[in-house]
Design an enzyme around this catalytic site. Structure first.
Site, PDB file in Angstrom:
ATOM      1  N   TYR A   1       0.837  -1.216   0.000  1.00  0.00           N
ATOM      2  CA  TYR A   1       0.000   0.000   0.000  1.00  0.00           C
ATOM      3  C   TYR A   1       0.872   1.267   0.000  1.00  0.00           C
ATOM      4  O   TYR A   1       0.609   2.208  -0.746  1.00  0.00           O
ATOM      5  CB  TYR A   1      -0.902  -0.060   1.230  1.00  0.00           C
ATOM      6  CG  TYR A   1      -1.910   1.066   1.367  1.00  0.00           C
ATOM      7  CD1 TYR A   1      -3.029   1.141   0.540  1.00  0.00           C
ATOM      8  CD2 TYR A   1      -1.766   2.029   2.368  1.00  0.00           C
ATOM      9  CE1 TYR A   1      -3.968   2.159   0.700  1.00  0.00           C
ATOM     10  CE2 TYR A   1      -2.695   3.046   2.531  1.00  0.00           C
ATOM     11  CZ  TYR A   1      -3.797   3.108   1.690  1.00  0.00           C
ATOM     12  OH  TYR A   1      -4.716   4.110   1.854  1.00  0.00           O
TER      13      TYR A   1
ATOM     14  N   ALA B   1       3.911   1.548  -1.131  1.00  0.00           N
ATOM     15  CA  ALA B   1       4.557   1.664  -2.443  1.00  0.00           C
ATOM     16  C   ALA B   1       3.566   2.216  -3.464  1.00  0.00           C
ATOM     17  O   ALA B   1       3.907   3.079  -4.276  1.00  0.00           O
ATOM     18  CB  ALA B   1       5.085   0.301  -2.892  1.00  0.00           C
TER      19      ALA B   1
ATOM     20  N   LYS C   1       0.883   4.096  -2.864  1.00  0.00           N
ATOM     21  CA  LYS C   1       0.538   5.498  -2.587  1.00  0.00           C
ATOM     22  C   LYS C   1       1.721   6.432  -2.857  1.00  0.00           C
ATOM     23  O   LYS C   1       1.518   7.587  -3.250  1.00  0.00           O
ATOM     24  CB  LYS C   1       0.054   5.635  -1.137  1.00  0.00           C
ATOM     25  CG  LYS C   1      -1.285   4.931  -0.864  1.00  0.00           C
ATOM     26  CD  LYS C   1      -2.391   5.373  -1.795  1.00  0.00           C
ATOM     27  CE  LYS C   1      -3.772   4.925  -1.327  1.00  0.00           C
ATOM     28  NZ  LYS C   1      -4.834   5.280  -2.301  1.00  0.00           N
TER      29      LYS C   1
HETATM   30  P1  NAD Z   1     -13.386   2.687   1.695  1.00  0.00           P
HETATM   31  O1  NAD Z   1     -12.960   1.272   1.715  1.00  0.00           O
HETATM   32  O2  NAD Z   1     -14.538   3.124   2.509  1.00  0.00           O
HETATM   33  O3  NAD Z   1     -13.678   3.153   0.179  1.00  0.00           O
HETATM   34  C1  NAD Z   1     -12.977   2.666  -0.915  1.00  0.00           C
HETATM   35  C2  NAD Z   1     -13.959   2.471  -2.048  1.00  0.00           C
HETATM   36  O4  NAD Z   1     -13.241   2.032  -3.221  1.00  0.00           O
HETATM   37  C3  NAD Z   1     -14.992   1.388  -1.740  1.00  0.00           C
HETATM   38  O5  NAD Z   1     -16.292   1.876  -2.040  1.00  0.00           O
HETATM   39  C4  NAD Z   1     -14.601   0.253  -2.672  1.00  0.00           C
HETATM   40  O6  NAD Z   1     -15.699  -0.541  -3.097  1.00  0.00           O
HETATM   41  C5  NAD Z   1     -13.997   1.028  -3.837  1.00  0.00           C
HETATM   42  N1  NAD Z   1     -13.155   0.173  -4.664  1.00  0.00           N
HETATM   43  C6  NAD Z   1     -12.189  -0.694  -4.248  1.00  0.00           C
HETATM   44  N2  NAD Z   1     -11.672  -1.346  -5.293  1.00  0.00           N
HETATM   45  C7  NAD Z   1     -12.303  -0.865  -6.393  1.00  0.00           C
HETATM   46  C8  NAD Z   1     -12.210  -1.163  -7.780  1.00  0.00           C
HETATM   47  N3  NAD Z   1     -11.358  -2.097  -8.240  1.00  0.00           N
HETATM   48  N4  NAD Z   1     -13.008  -0.493  -8.646  1.00  0.00           N
HETATM   49  C9  NAD Z   1     -13.887   0.433  -8.195  1.00  0.00           C
HETATM   50  N5  NAD Z   1     -14.035   0.737  -6.901  1.00  0.00           N
HETATM   51  C10 NAD Z   1     -13.253   0.093  -6.009  1.00  0.00           C
HETATM   52  O7  NAD Z   1     -12.081   3.507   2.070  1.00  0.00           O
HETATM   53  P2  NAD Z   1     -11.765   5.065   2.212  1.00  0.00           P
HETATM   54  O8  NAD Z   1     -11.060   5.198   3.494  1.00  0.00           O
HETATM   55  O9  NAD Z   1     -12.923   5.917   1.893  1.00  0.00           O
HETATM   56  O10 NAD Z   1     -10.671   5.183   1.058  1.00  0.00           O
HETATM   57  C11 NAD Z   1     -10.760   6.087  -0.042  1.00  0.00           C
HETATM   58  C12 NAD Z   1      -9.360   6.383  -0.515  1.00  0.00           C
HETATM   59  O11 NAD Z   1      -8.661   7.072   0.510  1.00  0.00           O
HETATM   60  C13 NAD Z   1      -8.526   5.160  -0.827  1.00  0.00           C
HETATM   61  O12 NAD Z   1      -7.724   5.389  -1.964  1.00  0.00           O
HETATM   62  C14 NAD Z   1      -7.649   5.011   0.386  1.00  0.00           C
HETATM   63  O13 NAD Z   1      -6.469   4.317   0.107  1.00  0.00           O
HETATM   64  C15 NAD Z   1      -7.409   6.458   0.743  1.00  0.00           C
HETATM   65  N6  NAD Z   1      -6.997   6.708   2.117  1.00  0.00           N
HETATM   66  C16 NAD Z   1      -7.781   6.319   3.169  1.00  0.00           C
HETATM   67  C17 NAD Z   1      -7.331   6.585   4.464  1.00  0.00           C
HETATM   68  C18 NAD Z   1      -8.122   6.191   5.674  1.00  0.00           C
HETATM   69  O14 NAD Z   1      -7.568   6.289   6.783  1.00  0.00           O
HETATM   70  N7  NAD Z   1      -9.364   5.774   5.562  1.00  0.00           N
HETATM   71  C19 NAD Z   1      -6.113   7.215   4.668  1.00  0.00           C
HETATM   72  C20 NAD Z   1      -5.344   7.590   3.574  1.00  0.00           C
HETATM   73  C21 NAD Z   1      -5.803   7.335   2.296  1.00  0.00           C
END
Ligand code: NAD
Length: 245
Positions: A153, A155, A157
């Protein structure tokens, strides 16, 4: 007039969490939003949270390049030319390096990084012709600092930040801005599995003393998408309560 009136935005991973909050925020600023997600199950509830008539849902696995190309065509036919792309879809498969399987690496790199490459390439063609557009990639603080159990993850990001900066340089002369946000620990399904001890440990590293909410990240994406960020490209905005400084 609202700052994103007339804009059409694609937000991936938009049926919950940061993606859903972002879709709401962009719609509140006047954009028409294509909410993209791979599974149908949350399409109805997600759409119900959006202002009436502001969005449509599209089912597409962002790792499937053919599906993505088809989806972008349908979005442009139904909503109009895409002027904002938010590469938000993401997932984790955490394991210590010595236990990490090839499948864990490939899946996480494909969803978090390669999908953004594919989507950007497809959407940037039209943006280039129109000489206007804003692309926002949702990276993470762990792409900047690394994290135990998240070699794949982190790598991906970190790669997304490299992609952001390179594409920002390539597309700036064509009127397209490309930026990233790097959230810290945000309360979503992605972090819901953390046990109490890990959560306490994290809180100890966050000067503001609380985990973030999707609504803390979405306005930053709205800003980067809009005219207030007219002169900003290739940047990474950290949204983490002060954890990384
Ligand atoms: P989440 O799991 O609630 O949402 C992620 C969404 O992406 C889900 O609805 C999932 O179904 C969708 N998804 C996954 N694979 C997919 C695919 N192949 N095609 C289409 N949709 C797909 O998580 P979140 O926390 O809302 O994450 C959103 C973004 O923020 C992500 O990129 C995550 O890496 C990033 N992020 C989250 C955090 C955190 O602490 N929650 C921190 C830093 C970055």
């Amino acid at each position: 007039m609202q700052e994103l009136q007339g804009a059409v935005a694609i937000v991936t991973g938009a049926f919950r969490g940061i993606g859903l909050a972002t879709a709401c925020e962009l719609a509140a600023a006047g954009a028409r939003v294509a909410m993209v997600n791979k599974d149908q199950s949350r399409a109805g509830p997600a759409l119900a949270e959006m202002p009436e008539g502001s969005a449509r849902t599209f089912i597409c696995d962002v790792t499937d390049a053919d599906c993505v190309a088809e989806m972008v065509d349908v979005v442009e036919a139904e909503l109009g030319p895409v002027s904002i792309l938010v590469n938000n879809a993401g997932l984790t498969r955490d394991k210590l390096l010595l236990r990490m399987q090839d499948e864990d690496w490939d899946l996480v790199l494909n969803v978090n990084l390669k999908a953004a490459f594919n989507l950007t390439k497809i959407v940037a063609r039209g943006m280039t012709r129109r000489r206007a557009g804003a692309i926002i990639n949702v990276s993470s603080v762990v792409g900047l600092m690394g994290n135990t159990g998240q070699a794949n993850y982190s790598a991906a990001k970190a790669g997304l930040i490299g992609l952001t900066k390179s594409v920002a340089k390539e597309l700036a002369p064509r009127g397209i801005r490309v930026n990233a946000v790097a959230p810290g620990f945000i309360q979503t399904q992605m972090t819901a599995h953390l046990d109490a001890e890990t959560r306490e440990g994290l809180l100890g590293q966050i000067p503001m003393g609380e985990l973030g909410r999707p609504e803390d990240v979405a306005p930053v994406i709205r800003f980067l998408a809009g005219p207030g960020a007219r002169y900003i490209t290739g940047q990474v905005i950290v949204v983490d309560g002060g954890m990384l400084m």
